[in-house]
Motif scaffolding. Structure first.
Motif, mmCIF file in Angstrom:
data_model
loop_
_atom_site.group_PDB
_atom_site.id
_atom_site.type_symbol
_atom_site.label_atom_id
_atom_site.label_comp_id
_atom_site.label_asym_id
_atom_site.label_seq_id
_atom_site.Cartn_x
_atom_site.Cartn_y
_atom_site.Cartn_z
ATOM 1 N N HIS A 145 0.832 -1.208 0.000
ATOM 2 C CA HIS A 145 0.000 0.000 0.000
ATOM 3 C C HIS A 145 0.866 1.258 0.000
ATOM 4 O O HIS A 145 0.587 2.220 -0.737
ATOM 5 C CB HIS A 145 -0.927 -0.001 1.216
ATOM 6 C CG HIS A 145 -2.102 -0.921 1.077
ATOM 7 N ND1 HIS A 145 -3.045 -0.769 0.084
ATOM 8 C CD2 HIS A 145 -2.492 -1.999 1.796
ATOM 9 C CE1 HIS A 145 -3.967 -1.708 0.194
ATOM 10 N NE2 HIS A 145 -3.651 -2.474 1.219
ATOM 11 N N LEU A 146 1.919 1.258 0.821
ATOM 12 C CA LEU A 146 2.809 2.416 0.844
ATOM 13 C C LEU A 146 3.492 2.599 -0.513
ATOM 14 O O LEU A 146 3.654 3.723 -0.992
ATOM 15 C CB LEU A 146 3.868 2.235 1.938
ATOM 16 C CG LEU A 146 3.423 2.478 3.383
ATOM 17 C CD1 LEU A 146 4.494 2.007 4.357
ATOM 18 C CD2 LEU A 146 3.104 3.947 3.616
ATOM 19 N N ALA A 147 3.888 1.494 -1.127
ATOM 20 C CA ALA A 147 4.568 1.578 -2.418
ATOM 21 C C ALA A 147 3.647 2.143 -3.488
ATOM 22 O O ALA A 147 4.068 2.962 -4.319
ATOM 23 C CB ALA A 147 5.077 0.193 -2.826
ATOM 24 N N VAL A 148 2.404 1.705 -3.499
ATOM 25 C CA VAL A 148 1.445 2.223 -4.480
ATOM 26 C C VAL A 148 1.240 3.718 -4.289
ATOM 27 O O VAL A 148 1.208 4.489 -5.261
ATOM 28 C CB VAL A 148 0.100 1.471 -4.358
ATOM 29 C CG1 VAL A 148 -0.986 2.189 -5.160
ATOM 30 C CG2 VAL A 148 0.250 0.039 -4.856
ATOM 31 N N ASP A 149 1.121 4.135 -3.039
ATOM 32 C CA ASP A 149 0.896 5.560 -2.755
ATOM 33 C C ASP A 149 2.050 6.429 -3.241
ATOM 34 O O ASP A 149 1.850 7.607 -3.546
ATOM 35 C CB ASP A 149 0.696 5.773 -1.254
ATOM 36 C CG ASP A 149 -0.635 5.223 -0.757
ATOM 37 O OD1 ASP A 149 -1.529 4.980 -1.601
ATOM 38 O OD2 ASP A 149 -0.776 5.022 0.466
ATOM 39 N N HIS A 150 3.256 5.841 -3.313
ATOM 40 C CA HIS A 150 4.425 6.633 -3.682
ATOM 41 C C HIS A 150 5.049 6.179 -5.003
ATOM 42 O O HIS A 150 6.199 6.514 -5.298
ATOM 43 C CB HIS A 150 5.450 6.599 -2.543
ATOM 44 C CG HIS A 150 4.963 7.270 -1.294
ATOM 45 N ND1 HIS A 150 4.142 6.628 -0.372
ATOM 46 C CD2 HIS A 150 5.132 8.523 -0.825
ATOM 47 C CE1 HIS A 150 3.846 7.462 0.605
ATOM 48 N NE2 HIS A 150 4.431 8.615 0.355
ATOM 49 N N HIS A 151 4.281 5.414 -5.782
ATOM 50 C CA HIS A 151 4.679 5.041 -7.149
ATOM 51 C C HIS A 151 6.012 4.290 -7.185
ATOM 52 O O HIS A 151 6.872 4.556 -8.033
ATOM 53 C CB HIS A 151 4.761 6.288 -8.032
ATOM 54 C CG HIS A 151 3.562 7.171 -7.933
ATOM 55 N ND1 HIS A 151 2.320 6.805 -8.417
ATOM 56 C CD2 HIS A 151 3.396 8.397 -7.365
ATOM 57 C CE1 HIS A 151 1.457 7.773 -8.163
ATOM 58 N NE2 HIS A 151 2.070 8.742 -7.537
ATOM 59 N N LEU A 152 6.182 3.344 -6.272
ATOM 60 C CA LEU A 152 7.420 2.583 -6.185
ATOM 61 C C LEU A 152 7.262 1.220 -6.854
ATOM 62 O O LEU A 152 6.229 0.568 -6.729
ATOM 63 C CB LEU A 152 7.831 2.388 -4.719
ATOM 64 C CG LEU A 152 7.963 3.658 -3.876
ATOM 65 C CD1 LEU A 152 8.380 3.303 -2.460
ATOM 66 C CD2 LEU A 152 8.954 4.631 -4.501
ATOM 67 N N VAL A 153 8.297 0.795 -7.530
ATOM 68 C CA VAL A 153 8.347 -0.545 -8.095
ATOM 69 C C VAL A 153 8.597 -1.539 -6.962
ATOM 70 O O VAL A 153 9.360 -1.253 -6.029
ATOM 71 C CB VAL A 153 9.454 -0.648 -9.151
ATOM 72 C CG1 VAL A 153 9.559 -2.055 -9.706
ATOM 73 C CG2 VAL A 153 9.212 0.356 -10.264
ATOM 74 N N THR A 154 7.976 -2.721 -7.022
ATOM 75 C CA THR A 154 8.108 -3.669 -5.920
ATOM 76 C C THR A 154 8.505 -5.066 -6.407
ATOM 77 O O THR A 154 8.101 -5.504 -7.480
ATOM 78 C CB THR A 154 6.796 -3.805 -5.128
ATOM 79 O OG1 THR A 154 5.752 -4.226 -6.008
ATOM 80 C CG2 THR A 154 6.401 -2.490 -4.486
ATOM 81 N N THR A 155 9.284 -5.739 -5.589
ATOM 82 C CA THR A 155 9.518 -7.175 -5.680
ATOM 83 C C THR A 155 9.179 -7.750 -4.317
ATOM 84 O O THR A 155 9.738 -7.306 -3.306
ATOM 85 C CB THR A 155 10.977 -7.505 -6.032
ATOM 86 O OG1 THR A 155 11.276 -7.007 -7.338
ATOM 87 C CG2 THR A 155 11.224 -9.009 -5.997
ATOM 88 N N MET A 156 8.265 -8.717 -4.274
ATOM 89 C CA MET A 156 7.788 -9.248 -3.000
ATOM 90 C C MET A 156 7.829 -10.777 -3.008
ATOM 91 O O MET A 156 7.223 -11.412 -3.851
ATOM 92 C CB MET A 156 6.359 -8.773 -2.722
ATOM 93 C CG MET A 156 6.185 -7.274 -2.713
ATOM 94 S SD MET A 156 5.634 -6.699 -1.118
ATOM 95 C CE MET A 156 5.745 -4.918 -1.338
ATOM 96 N N GLU A 157 8.566 -11.344 -2.047
ATOM 97 C CA GLU A 157 8.555 -12.786 -1.812
ATOM 98 C C GLU A 157 7.930 -12.984 -0.436
ATOM 99 O O GLU A 157 8.532 -12.666 0.584
ATOM 100 C CB GLU A 157 9.972 -13.352 -1.882
ATOM 101 C CG GLU A 157 10.001 -14.865 -2.003
ATOM 102 C CD GLU A 157 10.049 -15.554 -0.657
ATOM 103 O OE1 GLU A 157 8.962 -15.975 -0.181
ATOM 104 O OE2 GLU A 157 11.132 -15.673 -0.092
ATOM 105 N N LEU A 158 6.700 -13.512 -0.432
ATOM 106 C CA LEU A 158 5.875 -13.472 0.772
ATOM 107 C C LEU A 158 5.536 -14.851 1.333
ATOM 108 O O LEU A 158 4.518 -15.031 1.983
ATOM 109 C CB LEU A 158 4.582 -12.695 0.471
ATOM 110 C CG LEU A 158 4.793 -11.304 -0.125
ATOM 111 C CD1 LEU A 158 3.456 -10.638 -0.412
ATOM 112 C CD2 LEU A 158 5.640 -10.425 0.806
ATOM 113 N N GLY A 159 6.368 -15.826 1.088
ATOM 114 C CA GLY A 159 6.176 -17.116 1.718
ATOM 115 C C GLY A 159 5.336 -18.075 0.896
ATOM 116 O O GLY A 159 4.796 -17.732 -0.148
ATOM 117 N N GLY A 160 5.229 -19.296 1.399
ATOM 118 C CA GLY A 160 4.486 -20.311 0.675
ATOM 119 C C GLY A 160 4.058 -21.456 1.573
ATOM 120 O O GLY A 160 4.388 -21.489 2.761
#
Length: 485
Positions: free
Chosen positions: A240-255
């Protein structure tokens, strides 16, 4: 206190090692005893601001360095890390809990990752696109800009190496917020980079209150990309913070990786390799076999073999000799295991071995094997992240029912198939919804191949060519001859 020495924990900001100036202090605990290894002071808001200023100030010069210079610095850092592997592995084992042999393997793998990025950084190719006469159409890769990276405690060396290696090889500067529970390993990697000649401010390490630091970093106008390895909940917040500030993201969130074991396999061999993988790092691994769907014709034999392997494991402090499994990293994981076991018992699962915390100091939980586990049990629906093996069965020959159940999850990081049939291996690996599929192997992580998931397990990749490209943007240049009247 442990009899082994433990390094001083400090922040690394603008090329200088310094104590944090925050109000709070934090203890680094030995998971095998619960005792304090070290104390350090958190980074303050001013410290984080200084780190942001340093990464912003150093960005133009680092971006302008040649790939060959970046290559030489990263290769030297990897070499230094290998030279210090014994001490780095000891500190990793002390603060994280995993056996010393696993810690040593992780340090070596981290050096390999840095080497891979060093080499691949010299191959960040653009391309020329055929155009009309007198024109040049070019696609040029460029560093994406300053990065904010967040790493967890379960693999404190490899996750740090992936983010630092990828960002630095691409020409990006970086602020790393490593886990406060395993800071010494991050310190060791940063020390190697600094001594390899990394210019001041290009890589910075801040340690402190995660929510406050992450918000300050992501609200800054300096940061252009976020890379996170962590939980779904943290990923959602940072997303959410990244979207608000137009940031590119890479997310590895478990499995919560499904494992399909068909009735044509060598049961002994498959059970052995799955047990080794599952109990590695006390099960605190996001991309290992987690939910077992075993054909009913071999399910009992498979469960017996897994139980025998669990019974034979030598459990103790990671630094003790000949240990197969260490403690969980923290008290939170013990409580989570107990909740999963309470639910499994209520759901009617059969406890073949284990299921309880060990009656000794530290955060130890018994290697556990469950059979007859219903799909509704929490251990089948949530990431266990601990030494619990849940086994369910399927009956159809082609595994269609098992595939459906395996895909019935929010997770999509890894999945595994064991079969002697090439056709079944192909069909099943195509049908499984995961970012990575292992066929007759439990290894999904290589420096040369992309690591990443789908669905709630995240997006983007680390390692491989894709891991470098994650830190770059593509600029299209359409150049024509000068205009004349």
């Amino acid at each position: 206190m442990t009899s082994h020495s433990f390094p001083t924990i400090r922040q690394f900001i603008g090329g200088e090692w310094t104590d944090g100036t925050g109000a709070a202090t934090e203890a680094v605990l030995d998971p095998a005893s619960g005792k304090t290894l070290s104390m350090f002071r958190h980074a303050s808001e001013a410290d984080v601001a200084t780190a942001l200023e340093a990464t912003d100030r150093s960005a133009p010069a680092w971006r302008a360095t040649t790939p060959d210079l970046r290559y030489r610095i990263l290769r030297e850092a990897a070499s230094l890390l290998r030279q210090r592997a014994a001490s780095a592995a000891l500190h990793l084992s002390l603060e994280q809990g995993k056996p010393l042999t696993e810690a040593a393997s992780e340090i070596q793998a981290s050096a390999d990752v840095i080497d891979w990025y060093a080499e691949e950084g010299r191959r960040a190719y653009g391309r020329i696109v055929p155009g009309r006469a007198g024109s040049r159409l070019m696609v040029v890769p460029e560093p994406i800009g300053p990065v904010a990276a967040f790493t967890p405690w379960n693999f404190p060396a490899t996750t740090v190496a992936r983010k630092l290696g990828g960002a630095l090889a691409a020409g990006c500067t970086i602020v790393l917020k490593a886990s406060e529970e395993t800071p010494a390993t991050a310190v060791a990697v940063l020390e190697c980079l600094a001594q390899a000649g990394l210019p001041p401010g290009v890589a910075n390490l801040v340690l402190g209150q995660p929510a406050r630091i992450s918000e300050q970093l992501l609200r800054s106008s300096v940061i252009r990309k976020v890379s996170l390895t962590g939980s779904i909940a943290v990923g959602r917040t940072l997303g959410h913070l990244a979207v608000d500030h137009h940031l590119v993201t890479t997310m590895e969130l478990g499995g919560n990786a499904p494992v399909l074991v068909f009735n044509d396999v060598d049961v002994d061999a498959v059970a052995r390799i799955c047990a080794i993988a599952k109990f590695r790092n006390a099960g605190q691994v996001c991309n290992v076999p987690s939910r077992f769907y075993v054909h009913e014709g071999i399910a009992e034999a498979f469960a017996e073999r897994m139980t025998a392997h669990a019974r034979a494991l030598r459990v103790g402090a990671g630094i003790e000799p000949d240990i197969d499994m260490g403690p969980l990293c923290n008290e939170r994981r013990l409580l989570a295991m107990e909740q999963l076991m309470d639910d499994a018992r209520r759901s009617g699962a059969r406890v073949r071995i284990g299921g309880r915390r060990l009656d000794r100091p530290g955060f130890f939980f018994e290697p556990t094997v469950l059979s007859d586990v219903p799909d509704a049990a929490l251990v089948m629906r949530e990431e266990a992240f601990g030494p619990i093996v849940p086994i369910a069965t399927f009956s159809d020959v082609d595994g269609a029912d098992a595939i459906r159940r395996a895909n019935d999850t929010a997770y999509g990081l890894g999945a595994f198939v064991f079969t002697e049939s090439l056709a079944r291996a192909t069909d099943t690996s195509d049908a499984l919804e995961a970012g990575m599929v292992g066929v007759n192997t439990v290894v999904l992580s290589r420096a040369e191949t992309p690591f990443g998931g789908i669905k709630a397990s995240g997006h983007g990749h680390e390692s491989g060519i894709e891991g470098l490209e994650a830190y770059m943007r593509k600029k299209t240049i359409l150049q024509h001859a000068p205009l004349r009247g």
